[in-house]
Scaffold this motif. Sequence first.
Motif, PDB file in Angstrom:
ATOM      1  N   THR A  17      59.626 -16.314  19.434  1.00 19.48           N
ATOM      2  CA  THR A  17      59.803 -16.424  17.987  1.00 19.48           C
ATOM      3  C   THR A  17      58.731 -15.567  17.323  1.00 19.48           C
ATOM      4  O   THR A  17      57.543 -15.811  17.502  1.00 19.48           O
ATOM      5  N   ILE A  18      59.190 -14.615  16.600  1.00 25.01           N
ATOM      6  CA  ILE A  18      58.207 -13.772  15.911  1.00 25.01           C
ATOM      7  C   ILE A  18      57.566 -14.569  14.781  1.00 25.01           C
ATOM      8  O   ILE A  18      58.198 -15.435  14.178  1.00 25.01           O
ATOM      9  N   ALA A  19      56.317 -14.271  14.535  1.00 31.08           N
ATOM     10  CA  ALA A  19      55.565 -14.916  13.465  1.00 31.08           C
ATOM     11  C   ALA A  19      55.310 -16.395  13.754  1.00 31.08           C
ATOM     12  O   ALA A  19      55.059 -17.181  12.849  1.00 31.08           O
ATOM     13  N   ARG A  20      55.370 -16.786  15.017  1.00 30.39           N
ATOM     14  CA  ARG A  20      54.977 -18.141  15.386  1.00 30.39           C
ATOM     15  C   ARG A  20      53.691 -17.999  16.177  1.00 30.39           C
ATOM     16  O   ARG A  20      53.693 -17.489  17.292  1.00 30.39           O
ATOM     17  N   SER A  21      52.617 -18.392  15.596  1.00 35.34           N
ATOM     18  CA  SER A  21      51.348 -18.190  16.264  1.00 35.34           C
ATOM     19  C   SER A  21      50.837 -19.486  16.860  1.00 35.34           C
ATOM     20  O   SER A  21      50.440 -20.395  16.143  1.00 35.34           O
ATOM     21  N   GLY A  22      50.877 -19.564  18.175  1.00 31.69           N
ATOM     22  CA  GLY A  22      50.321 -20.736  18.847  1.00 31.69           C
ATOM     23  C   GLY A  22      48.836 -20.829  18.558  1.00 31.69           C
ATOM     24  O   GLY A  22      48.276 -21.913  18.420  1.00 31.69           O
ATOM     25  N   THR A  23      48.215 -19.676  18.426  1.00 28.87           N
ATOM     26  CA  THR A  23      46.779 -19.654  18.192  1.00 28.87           C
ATOM     27  C   THR A  23      46.432 -20.253  16.839  1.00 28.87           C
ATOM     28  O   THR A  23      45.529 -21.078  16.721  1.00 28.87           O
ATOM     29  N   SER A  24      47.173 -19.857  15.802  1.00 27.37           N
ATOM     30  CA  SER A  24      46.803 -20.387  14.490  1.00 27.37           C
ATOM     31  C   SER A  24      47.188 -21.859  14.389  1.00 27.37           C
ATOM     32  O   SER A  24      46.523 -22.635  13.705  1.00 27.37           O
ATOM     33  N   ALA A  25      48.255 -22.273  15.108  1.00 31.24           N
ATOM     34  CA  ALA A  25      48.591 -23.700  15.140  1.00 31.24           C
ATOM     35  C   ALA A  25      47.438 -24.476  15.785  1.00 31.24           C
ATOM     36  O   ALA A  25      47.048 -25.548  15.312  1.00 31.24           O
ATOM     37  N   PHE A  26      46.868 -23.890  16.818  1.00 39.62           N
ATOM     38  CA  PHE A  26      45.737 -24.523  17.486  1.00 39.62           C
ATOM     39  C   PHE A  26      44.531 -24.594  16.534  1.00 39.62           C
ATOM     40  O   PHE A  26      43.902 -25.639  16.386  1.00 39.62           O
ATOM     41  N   THR A  27      44.262 -23.493  15.876  1.00 39.79           N
ATOM     42  CA  THR A  27      43.143 -23.468  14.928  1.00 39.79           C
ATOM     43  C   THR A  27      43.315 -24.573  13.881  1.00 39.79           C
ATOM     44  O   THR A  27      42.352 -25.229  13.492  1.00 39.79           O
ATOM     45  N   ALA A  28      44.567 -24.778  13.464  1.00 37.62           N
ATOM     46  CA  ALA A  28      44.817 -25.797  12.445  1.00 37.62           C
ATOM     47  C   ALA A  28      44.459 -27.192  12.932  1.00 37.62           C
ATOM     48  O   ALA A  28      44.084 -28.057  12.134  1.00 37.62           O
ATOM     49  N   THR A  29      44.545 -27.409  14.247  1.00 39.92           N
ATOM     50  CA  THR A  29      44.213 -28.744  14.756  1.00 39.92           C
ATOM     51  C   THR A  29      42.703 -28.989  14.776  1.00 39.92           C
ATOM     52  O   THR A  29      42.240 -30.079  15.066  1.00 39.92           O
ATOM     53  N   LEU A  30      41.933 -27.941  14.483  1.00 33.95           N
ATOM     54  CA  LEU A  30      40.478 -28.070  14.598  1.00 33.95           C
ATOM     55  C   LEU A  30      39.806 -28.423  13.287  1.00 33.95           C
ATOM     56  O   LEU A  30      38.586 -28.388  13.170  1.00 33.95           O
ATOM     57  N   ALA A  31      40.613 -28.753  12.295  1.00 37.81           N
ATOM     58  CA  ALA A  31      40.073 -28.973  10.952  1.00 37.81           C
ATOM     59  C   ALA A  31      38.882 -29.932  10.958  1.00 37.81           C
ATOM     60  O   ALA A  31      37.954 -29.779  10.163  1.00 37.81           O
ATOM     61  N   ASN A  32      38.902 -30.896  11.861  1.00 43.21           N
ATOM     62  CA  ASN A  32      37.822 -31.881  11.851  1.00 43.21           C
ATOM     63  C   ASN A  32      36.641 -31.507  12.749  1.00 43.21           C
ATOM     64  O   ASN A  32      35.663 -32.241  12.814  1.00 43.21           O
ATOM     65  N   THR A  33      36.766 -30.388  13.436  1.00 41.82           N
ATOM     66  CA  THR A  33      35.660 -29.951  14.288  1.00 41.82           C
ATOM     67  C   THR A  33      34.643 -29.205  13.425  1.00 41.82           C
ATOM     68  O   THR A  33      35.018 -28.467  12.518  1.00 41.82           O
ATOM     69  N   LYS A  34      33.384 -29.423  13.733  1.00 44.03           N
ATOM     70  CA  LYS A  34      32.349 -28.729  12.965  1.00 44.03           C
ATOM     71  C   LYS A  34      32.528 -27.218  13.112  1.00 44.03           C
ATOM     72  O   LYS A  34      32.786 -26.736  14.203  1.00 44.03           O
ATOM     73  N   PRO A  35      32.358 -26.464  12.037  1.00 43.37           N
ATOM     74  CA  PRO A  35      32.604 -25.013  12.098  1.00 43.37           C
ATOM     75  C   PRO A  35      31.842 -24.339  13.241  1.00 43.37           C
ATOM     76  O   PRO A  35      32.391 -23.480  13.927  1.00 43.37           O
ATOM     77  N   GLU A  36      30.586 -24.768  13.464  1.00 44.78           N
ATOM     78  CA  GLU A  36      29.815 -24.067  14.503  1.00 44.78           C
ATOM     79  C   GLU A  36      30.327 -24.378  15.921  1.00 44.78           C
ATOM     80  O   GLU A  36      30.032 -23.657  16.860  1.00 44.78           O
TER      81      GLU A  36
END
Length: 605
Positions: free
Chosen positions: A103-122
């Motif tokens: 699927t074009i424009a489906r980014s597993g990576t950015s979906a993963f990044t989205a799950t990190l919202a609660n992780t400290k930025p560093e």
Amino acid sequence: MTETNTVETAAPETRDFGAEVGRLLDLVVHSLYSDREIFLRELVANAADATDRRRFMALSDEALALPENPAIKISVDKLGQTITIADSGTGMNKDELAEHLGTIARSGTSAFTATLANTKPEDRPNLIGQFGVGFYSAFMVADEVEVISRKVDSLHAWAWKSAGRGQYTLQPAEREEAGTTIILHIKPDAEDFLEPMRIEHVIRKWADHIAIPIELERDGTFAAITEGAALWRKPKVDISTQDYSEFYRHLGHMFDEPWATIHWRAEGTLEFSALLFIPSSKPFMAVEENRDSKVRLHVKRMFITDDAKLLPSWLSFVVGIVDTEDLPLNVSREILQSTPVLDKIRKALVNRVLSELKTKAKDAEAFKSFQENFGVILKEGIYEDTGHAAEIAGLLRFTSTKGEATTLDEYIARMPEGQEAIYYLAGADAAALKTSPQLEGFATKGYEVLLLADAIDAFWPARLESYKEKKLQSASQASGLFEAAEPAEDIAALCTALAAALGAKVSAVVASSRLSGSPAMLVADKTGPDLAMQRLMRRAGRPVFGPAPRLEINPAHGWIKALASQPEPEKQAELLLDLARLQEGDLPENPAEFVKLIAASLSKA
Ligand SMILES: Nc1ncnc2c1ncn2[C@@H]1O[C@H](COP(=O)(O)OP(=O)(O)OP(=O)(O)O)[C@@H](O)[C@H]1O
Ligand SMILES: [Mg+2]
């Protein structure tokens, strides 16, 4: 995470891409990227993301730990016409292969990044992928792409295969360890990529600083080809002077030591790291040729462009790197030049470089070598950047009638009672400036004059106009400083006679108190360009605007006295004017005529 897919079917299973993917693929392959070699950057970025993700996941699940010394391995098979890129990242299971690559424009990576919202930025891994498009750049050079992937928590591998024309196949495969292998079947017209040399060049250009080592196979063995960790992202305390020097030489293709190293991380509304160097010698290539700043722009360690003009042309001697997370990239990772983020970064860089120069300028000896190398370029800033003009002028050191290497502030501090302006004399020849008759009157008054011998010196003082409220005044321009009192009658008559003879060549002939040794000199009118500027305009074949210069004569000079008592002084007018021109470094109007005049007056004597 468990695998939902079973492995019972061995026959390839054919599926259609998501809607209109064929057309979209066409766009990616033919229109998105301006440079085909980008495919390597994109695939390496994906491999690095997958490795980073696995590293992050292993923090909470030891079983997922990366193998020792993970690397991205690239090999070229010239006979088989393939390029293979393998990583030991997260890998993908069957569903993920279908979803992320199908699927074009489906980014597993950015979906993963989205799950990190609660992780400290560093603590968050710093992932590159965001659009879900980069992978398809492989089809710019490959007519078939195979992806063999085994997910970290699975024993099974799957092969995804496509010719990039609307369909792909999925089938069980073998892979010894978790990770992903991408095999590109290279198109005939992209065969030039089947050379390890070429691969190395491209990787070093675009992906030299991603944190995972990239290894290239040559004669059966893999060896690292990249610098690895991005030096500018390390804390300063962990970097030695030698690390900086090596990095500088690598980056700037230089052999010297940096004269200045400027390394900082901007935090706050705009975050970026910058590592900038000022060379201690002039680069081999004439700096004059291209004044566009080549400071490299990276976004998340990935090289984006060296063409973003991060510094103005008057700081084009600075080499270095800027790395930011904040820059909005378009899908092809080619930047949008006009984004306000970029402008803010530019502004911050200029200020930082100037403040470093200010610090370094305190050491006159060290600054001298800098100014010899790059002063000419820096001075352009006075002309081009009114916002920083005074700051730049304040840094520079000048030769003057009272010594070497004075700053404008030091000059001002020395100004005697009654001196209102900063006087300068511009010209092409440093030695000739020192003996210019223009200086005679200033010497008598005890006024210091800056002697400016760079070509650009004819321009910037007039542009700057004043420094710390002191007007910058060309010594070759009338400034009211030497207006003589009423001249004696015979001198006044001589002036009138000479002026009549010279006509439009001069705006006036006047007696002057400023000359002590010379009989006469030219002085530019105060409303037009000074003599140095007029000379440049003439040499550039441009019309000289403004009033003609006036001829000032020295009533105390023997020749002038003699002329004043002669019956036909106007016969010598041309000679007097030509001598004044010569004195300024110009040719007489008609050299042959001039020689005749000289010879005639010598034979009379
Ligand atoms: N080597 C790999 N290992 C694991 N997953 C991968 C790998 N390559 C691609 N993927 C998956 O495929 C997805 C699509 O990759 P693609 O490069 O097209 O997009 P992206 O990396 O998400 O975004 P971008 O367009 O910014 O590169 C990724 O998001 C990731 O989930
Ligand atoms: Mg990608």
